[in-house]
Scaffold this active site. Structure first.
Site, mmCIF file in Angstrom:
data_model
loop_
_atom_site.group_PDB
_atom_site.id
_atom_site.type_symbol
_atom_site.label_atom_id
_atom_site.label_comp_id
_atom_site.label_asym_id
_atom_site.label_seq_id
_atom_site.Cartn_x
_atom_site.Cartn_y
_atom_site.Cartn_z
ATOM 1 N N ASP A 1 0.827 -1.199 0.000
ATOM 2 C CA ASP A 1 0.000 0.000 0.000
ATOM 3 C C ASP A 1 0.868 1.259 0.000
ATOM 4 O O ASP A 1 1.959 1.275 0.579
ATOM 5 C CB ASP A 1 -0.890 -0.004 1.250
ATOM 6 N N HIS B 1 3.316 3.269 -8.823
ATOM 7 C CA HIS B 1 3.193 1.841 -9.117
ATOM 8 C C HIS B 1 4.463 1.324 -9.796
ATOM 9 O O HIS B 1 4.931 0.215 -9.508
ATOM 10 C CB HIS B 1 1.987 1.586 -10.021
ATOM 11 N N LEU C 1 12.878 -19.221 -3.789
ATOM 12 C CA LEU C 1 11.672 -18.519 -3.351
ATOM 13 C C LEU C 1 10.549 -18.646 -4.373
ATOM 14 O O LEU C 1 10.764 -18.480 -5.573
ATOM 15 C CB LEU C 1 11.994 -17.037 -3.146
#
Length: 251
Positions: free
Chosen positions: A30, A47, A141
């Site tokens: 956020d 973004h 990962l």
């Protein structure tokens, strides 16, 4: 910055217990828009910068031997945002993988998604599916993008699948338990979330991984996502390691 009862003492957070690293860390990323606004830039710039943070944190999580990292890239509710912003977000995977695919491969990172990728533009689908295919044999990962994802939608979707199997006689009513339900979730190949981090100061789940967060530790930080760095990640993991996780029992 974090829950009031949490206090990070000096540089203690640099001394992590490497035998107690969260298996799965989930991020609600956020603050991109607010970060850009503070710099008098359009929200889309925030973004774009936020994708750099995904890359940085993913590589650090991989280094720490975190098994899975899920980022809330686009929710089922995000279609309510201005169309120009939505279209820009759909173009970000192309920029991300063009910039970082080589590095992700070198670091053995595996890409996966949850949500309704089929609702995205075809170009976006193709780019993400290509990344999934290229990294499918990687064993480091698991970097999971929650893309056009909603927690309630996921639970409804799983419930429908179970109802269909029950109706078709593939399972019996007594077969329905937590494990069977988990196997119908989009995250069936990921461990439950140990640590959920939300940036920018908001303190809510926003329909994110509602089932999987049942016993996760939450860390809420005022840091905006583009500013979230290794230092902040270490602080959050330190807090996780210094909480008493009883899973409903007593010690």
């Amino acid at each position: 910055m974090f829950f009031k009862k949490d206090k990070v003492e000096g540089n203690d957070y640099h001394n992590l217990d490497l035998d107690n690293i969260p298996k799965h860390i989930a991020f609600i990323m956020d603050g991109n828009g607010r970060w850009a606004k503070k710099r008098k830039m359009p929200r889309t710039y925030g973004h774009h910068e936020g994708t750099k943070t995904i890359r940085n944190i993913a590589l650090k999580c991989n280094e720490l031997k975190v098994e899975a990292m899920t980022v809330y890239a686009f929710s089922t509710e995000n279609f309510a945002r201005p169309e120009k912003e939505v279209q820009y977000i759909f173009k970000l995977p192309k920029d991300f993988f063009e910039a970082y695919m080589k590095e992700l491969m070198e670091n053995n990172v595996k890409i996966c998604t949850i949500g309704h990728l089929d609702m995205a533009p075809q170009e976006t689908q193709d780019i993400i599916n290509t990344a999934i295919e290229k990294t499918k044999d990687n064993t480091g990962l698991k970097l999971c993008f929650a893309f056009i994802y909603g927690g309630r939608d996921e639970i409804v979707h799983a419930s429908k699948n179970i109802a269909i199997k029950l109706k078709e006689g593939l399972i019996k009513e007594d077969d329905i338990n937590e494990q069977l339900f988990c196997n119908e979730l989009m995250t069936k190949d990921l461990p439950d979330v140990d640590l959920m981090i939300r940036t920018s100061g908001e303190q809510r789940l926003s329909n994110f991984l509602l089932w999987q967060l049942a016993y996760a530790e939450f860390v809420f930080t005022n840091v905006l996502w583009p500013d979230f760095n290794d230092e902040e990640l270490y602080k959050a993991i330190w807090l996780y390691q210094n909480r008493d996780r009883r899973f409903g029992g007593l010690k």
